[in-house]
Motif scaffolding. Structure first.
Motif, PDB file in Angstrom:
ATOM      1  N   GLN A 217       0.830  -1.207   0.000  1.00 44.37           N
ATOM      2  CA  GLN A 217       0.000   0.000   0.000  1.00 44.37           C
ATOM      3  C   GLN A 217       0.865   1.258   0.000  1.00 44.37           C
ATOM      4  OE1 GLN A 217      -3.275   0.125  -0.400  1.00 44.37           O
ATOM      5  NE2 GLN A 217      -3.177   2.327  -0.437  1.00 44.37           N
TER       6      GLN A 217
ATOM      7  N   ALA B 206       2.174   1.656  -3.516  1.00 43.50           N
ATOM      8  CA  ALA B 206       1.107   2.115  -4.415  1.00 43.50           C
ATOM      9  C   ALA B 206       0.807   3.594  -4.182  1.00 43.50           C
ATOM     10  CB  ALA B 206      -0.153   1.281  -4.209  1.00 43.50           C
ATOM     11  N   ALA B 207       0.842   4.034  -2.931  1.00 49.42           N
ATOM     12  CA  ALA B 207       0.625   5.453  -2.640  1.00 49.42           C
ATOM     13  C   ALA B 207       1.749   6.301  -3.223  1.00 49.42           C
ATOM     14  CB  ALA B 207       0.528   5.672  -1.127  1.00 49.42           C
TER      15      ALA B 207
ATOM     16  N   GLU C 195      -3.294   1.532 -10.687  1.00 48.05           N
ATOM     17  CA  GLU C 195      -3.027   1.754  -9.266  1.00 48.05           C
ATOM     18  C   GLU C 195      -4.306   1.610  -8.431  1.00 48.05           C
ATOM     19  OE1 GLU C 195      -0.024   1.887  -7.914  1.00 48.05           O
ATOM     20  OE2 GLU C 195       0.735   1.663  -9.948  1.00 48.05           O
TER      21      GLU C 195
ATOM     22  N   ALA D 253      -4.795  -1.097  -5.538  1.00 49.72           N
ATOM     23  CA  ALA D 253      -5.225  -0.753  -4.180  1.00 49.72           C
ATOM     24  C   ALA D 253      -6.352  -1.676  -3.715  1.00 49.72           C
ATOM     25  CB  ALA D 253      -5.669   0.703  -4.121  1.00 49.72           C
TER      26      ALA D 253
ATOM     27  N   ARG E  37      -6.179  -4.244  -0.560  1.00 51.07           N
ATOM     28  CA  ARG E  37      -7.206  -4.276   0.490  1.00 51.07           C
ATOM     29  C   ARG E  37      -7.719  -5.696   0.713  1.00 51.07           C
ATOM     30  NH1 ARG E  37     -11.010  -0.832   3.198  1.00 51.07           N
ATOM     31  NH2 ARG E  37     -12.080  -2.311   4.518  1.00 51.07           N
TER      32      ARG E  37
END
Length: 129
Positions: free
Chosen positions: A22, A25-26, A97, A101, A105
């Motif tokens: 995560q 990805a951010a 992306e 995400a 999750r």
């Protein structure tokens, strides 16, 4: 006795891996307009587990061990090879992306579900609900 249950360690490592993915990805989203920035991701968790099991070398069980590879330690991001670059060299796609995400999750939710189920089994075996 219940300190080193493999299923609890595996679910913790899976949740840690999802958290690291995560963060990457951010970072990809933050650099969506940066020229020359390449999309990055982590090696999928099942492949990491298989690599861990395939290597019969030393394995650290504590941070004080020197030569072993600790399961769930630092993860090294790799360049996403399937990403197509724009003319400015940027290979980050907002749609990809967003899908990544969602996948992250799901991975994190799966890790929590395994952890909860394991705790429920332990509680039942001890006669506690």
């Amino acid at each position: 006795m219940f300190d080193n249950l493999e299923v609890l360690q595996l679910s913790q490592a899976m949740a840690r891996h999802a958290g690291a993915r995560q963060a990457i990805a951010a970072g990809n989203l933050a650099h969506a307009d940066t020229p020359g920035h390449k999309a990055r991701d982590l090696t999928p968790f099942p492949q990491l587990v298989l690599q861990d099991q395939a290597s019969f070398g030393l394995r650290a069980t504590r941070d004080s061990h020197l030569a072993g590879a600790r399961h769930g330690g630092a993860y090294e991001p790799v360049e996403d090879e399937g990403a197509v670059s724009d003319p400015n060299g940027n290979s980050i796609s907002l749609e990809t992306e967003m899908l990544r995400a969602v996948d992250i999750r799901r991975q994190h939710d799966k890790a929590l579900a395994v952890y909860r189920a394991s705790l429920n089994i332990l509680r039942s075996s001890l006669g506690r609900q």
